[in-house]
Design a protein around this motif. Sequence first.
Motif, PDB file in Angstrom:
ATOM      1  N   GLY A 198       0.823  -1.205   0.000  1.00  0.00           N
ATOM      2  CA  GLY A 198       0.000   0.000   0.000  1.00  0.00           C
ATOM      3  C   GLY A 198       0.853   1.249   0.000  1.00  0.00           C
ATOM      4  N   TYR A 199       0.340   2.288  -0.618  1.00  0.00           N
ATOM      5  CA  TYR A 199       1.016   3.585  -0.565  1.00  0.00           C
ATOM      6  C   TYR A 199      -0.063   4.650  -0.520  1.00  0.00           C
ATOM      7  N   ASN A 200      -0.192   5.261   0.647  1.00  0.00           N
ATOM      8  CA  ASN A 200      -1.248   6.240   0.875  1.00  0.00           C
ATOM      9  C   ASN A 200      -0.635   7.601   1.203  1.00  0.00           C
ATOM     10  N   PRO A 201      -1.419   8.656   1.129  1.00  0.00           N
ATOM     11  CA  PRO A 201      -0.892   9.993   1.431  1.00  0.00           C
ATOM     12  C   PRO A 201      -0.155  10.034   2.771  1.00  0.00           C
ATOM     13  N   GLY A 202       0.966  10.743   2.766  1.00  0.00           N
ATOM     14  CA  GLY A 202       1.771  10.841   3.975  1.00  0.00           C
ATOM     15  C   GLY A 202       2.768   9.712   4.142  1.00  0.00           C
ATOM     16  N   ASN A 203       3.057   8.992   3.029  1.00  0.00           N
ATOM     17  CA  ASN A 203       3.997   7.864   3.086  1.00  0.00           C
ATOM     18  C   ASN A 203       3.558   6.807   4.095  1.00  0.00           C
ATOM     19  N   VAL A 204       2.279   6.477   4.060  1.00  0.00           N
ATOM     20  CA  VAL A 204       1.704   5.500   4.974  1.00  0.00           C
ATOM     21  C   VAL A 204       1.250   4.276   4.189  1.00  0.00           C
ATOM     22  N   GLY A 205       1.566   3.109   4.695  1.00  0.00           N
ATOM     23  CA  GLY A 205       1.158   1.882   4.035  1.00  0.00           C
ATOM     24  C   GLY A 205      -0.195   1.394   4.494  1.00  0.00           C
ATOM     25  N   ASP A 206      -0.539   0.171   4.080  1.00  0.00           N
ATOM     26  CA  ASP A 206      -1.809  -0.442   4.474  1.00  0.00           C
ATOM     27  C   ASP A 206      -1.704  -1.148   5.826  1.00  0.00           C
ATOM     28  N   VAL A 207      -0.473  -1.304   6.308  1.00  0.00           N
ATOM     29  CA  VAL A 207      -0.226  -1.938   7.598  1.00  0.00           C
ATOM     30  C   VAL A 207       0.267  -0.877   8.580  1.00  0.00           C
ATOM     31  N   ASP A 208      -0.179  -0.972   9.825  1.00  0.00           N
ATOM     32  CA  ASP A 208       0.326  -0.074  10.862  1.00  0.00           C
ATOM     33  C   ASP A 208       1.744  -0.529  11.220  1.00  0.00           C
ATOM     34  N   PHE A 209       2.722   0.091  10.569  1.00  0.00           N
ATOM     35  CA  PHE A 209       4.111  -0.352  10.646  1.00  0.00           C
ATOM     36  C   PHE A 209       4.631  -0.387  12.081  1.00  0.00           C
ATOM     37  N   GLU A 210       4.355   0.638  12.847  1.00  0.00           N
ATOM     38  CA  GLU A 210       4.941   0.762  14.180  1.00  0.00           C
ATOM     39  C   GLU A 210       4.532  -0.381  15.106  1.00  0.00           C
ATOM     40  N   THR A 211       3.319  -0.868  14.973  1.00  0.00           N
ATOM     41  CA  THR A 211       2.898  -1.991  15.817  1.00  0.00           C
ATOM     42  C   THR A 211       3.229  -3.336  15.167  1.00  0.00           C
ATOM     43  N   LEU A 240       9.960 -10.302   9.302  1.00  0.00           N
ATOM     44  CA  LEU A 240      10.408  -9.473   8.185  1.00  0.00           C
ATOM     45  C   LEU A 240       9.260  -8.560   7.794  1.00  0.00           C
ATOM     46  N   ILE A 241       9.586  -7.325   7.401  1.00  0.00           N
ATOM     47  CA  ILE A 241       8.532  -6.390   6.999  1.00  0.00           C
ATOM     48  C   ILE A 241       9.103  -5.391   5.998  1.00  0.00           C
ATOM     49  N   THR A 242       8.282  -5.004   5.033  1.00  0.00           N
ATOM     50  CA  THR A 242       8.703  -3.982   4.081  1.00  0.00           C
ATOM     51  C   THR A 242       8.335  -2.604   4.616  1.00  0.00           C
ATOM     52  N   PRO A 243       9.257  -1.654   4.551  1.00  0.00           N
ATOM     53  CA  PRO A 243       8.927  -0.285   4.948  1.00  0.00           C
ATOM     54  C   PRO A 243       8.154   0.423   3.839  1.00  0.00           C
ATOM     55  N   VAL A 244       7.479   1.484   4.194  1.00  0.00           N
ATOM     56  CA  VAL A 244       6.814   2.368   3.228  1.00  0.00           C
ATOM     57  C   VAL A 244       7.225   3.796   3.551  1.00  0.00           C
ATOM     58  N   PRO A 245       7.962   4.441   2.636  1.00  0.00           N
ATOM     59  CA  PRO A 245       8.438   3.939   1.339  1.00  0.00           C
ATOM     60  C   PRO A 245       9.721   3.124   1.491  1.00  0.00           C
ATOM     61  N   GLY A 246      10.247   2.643   0.357  1.00  0.00           N
ATOM     62  CA  GLY A 246      11.519   1.946   0.344  1.00  0.00           C
ATOM     63  C   GLY A 246      11.422   0.434   0.337  1.00  0.00           C
ATOM     64  N   GLY A 247      10.205  -0.086   0.258  1.00  0.00           N
ATOM     65  CA  GLY A 247      10.035  -1.538   0.235  1.00  0.00           C
ATOM     66  C   GLY A 247       9.603  -2.023  -1.133  1.00  0.00           C
ATOM     67  N   VAL A 248       8.286  -2.110  -1.330  1.00  0.00           N
ATOM     68  CA  VAL A 248       7.739  -2.644  -2.578  1.00  0.00           C
ATOM     69  C   VAL A 248       7.865  -1.647  -3.731  1.00  0.00           C
ATOM     70  N   GLY A 249       7.680  -0.350  -3.463  1.00  0.00           N
ATOM     71  CA  GLY A 249       7.659   0.652  -4.524  1.00  0.00           C
ATOM     72  C   GLY A 249       8.850   0.628  -5.458  1.00  0.00           C
ATOM     73  N   PRO A 250      10.085   0.683  -4.953  1.00  0.00           N
ATOM     74  CA  PRO A 250      11.244   0.661  -5.845  1.00  0.00           C
ATOM     75  C   PRO A 250      11.322  -0.609  -6.687  1.00  0.00           C
ATOM     76  N   MET A 251      10.825  -1.714  -6.150  1.00  0.00           N
ATOM     77  CA  MET A 251      10.863  -2.984  -6.879  1.00  0.00           C
ATOM     78  C   MET A 251       9.960  -2.957  -8.102  1.00  0.00           C
ATOM     79  N   THR A 252       8.836  -2.258  -8.005  1.00  0.00           N
ATOM     80  CA  THR A 252       7.900  -2.181  -9.131  1.00  0.00           C
ATOM     81  C   THR A 252       8.572  -1.550 -10.342  1.00  0.00           C
ATOM     82  N   ILE A 253       9.248  -0.447 -10.139  1.00  0.00           N
ATOM     83  CA  ILE A 253       9.913   0.242 -11.252  1.00  0.00           C
ATOM     84  C   ILE A 253      11.079  -0.587 -11.767  1.00  0.00           C
ATOM     85  N   ALA A 254      11.826  -1.219 -10.867  1.00  0.00           N
ATOM     86  CA  ALA A 254      12.961  -2.034 -11.288  1.00  0.00           C
ATOM     87  C   ALA A 254      12.517  -3.178 -12.195  1.00  0.00           C
ATOM     88  N   VAL A 255      11.413  -3.838 -11.834  1.00  0.00           N
ATOM     89  CA  VAL A 255      10.903  -4.932 -12.657  1.00  0.00           C
ATOM     90  C   VAL A 255      10.403  -4.409 -14.000  1.00  0.00           C
TER      91      VAL A 255
END
Length: 286
Positions: free
Chosen positions: A235-248, A255-270
């Motif tokens: 997920g990528y929502n306004p304010g650099n917030v994902g669909d998961v409550d990262f802090e909890t 293992l967990i992907t950060p937002v941003p810096g997780g899935v997003g860069p991979m999309t463009i690379a692929v």
Amino acid sequence: MAQTHTARLMDGTRLAARIIETSSAAAEDIRRRTGTAPCLATVLVGEDPASVTYVQMKRARCAKAGIQSRHVALPASVGTADLVHAITELSQDPGVHGILLQHPVGPHIDERAAFEAIAPDKDVDGVTMRSFAATAFGLPGFVSCTPAGIMRLLDEYGVELAGKHAVVVGRSAILGKPAGMLLLGRNATVTYCHSRTADLPSIVRQADVLLAAVGRPRFIGGRDIKPGAVVIDAGYNPGNVGDVDFETAKDRASLITPVPGGVGPMTIAVLLAQTVQAAAHQLNVT
């Protein structure tokens, strides 16, 4: 004093940089051997600020990787027939090796018809029905970029999928559905969830691998994460917030992907990697 647990971050930025570096070298090899550089055509309908930014970013990444880009900008008022015509022309142009139609295109347009105008061998974003079918059947073809990037991340961090319960929250045609097919193809047991799923938290708690792709900020709370689970937040929502409550979630996941810096860069690379693959195939470079 009890020890606190913090999940290991899955660094999509670092892995994406390696993929782009490899793709850049392959693009240069194609240019040297054929005199032609791989070319990605981007099609944008209207002037939605987020879409304009995404396309500009993708074109900038192309330039850095030695991939040419051609941009087709169409007014927001364009109809389905004219959009299909523009994409068909790109599909028939031998100088174009990959085509990206930026989503969304507007409610008055038949988006599926526009996607299907993309020639299968130029569908580097993996959005056509033929590409989805190839993904589902495990056949050669271009995979939707975000799910493909997610699989590369899982492999990079040595996540064993066979026999694991993977829960996909989201069912879009270019993310949730193909991601589930890829996970199933790797022998995971896959459960699809969505906005009408009854008692979603109880299913999330069963996930060894959780993929959140619902488009709602902090939709999944950390208390519902199975201890030791792998969490992929697409997920990528306004304010650099994902669909998961990262802090909890990071206090329970392994293992967990950060937002941003997780899935997003991979999309463009692929996307860039598949554009180079498409050019190699069309130009008969082995």
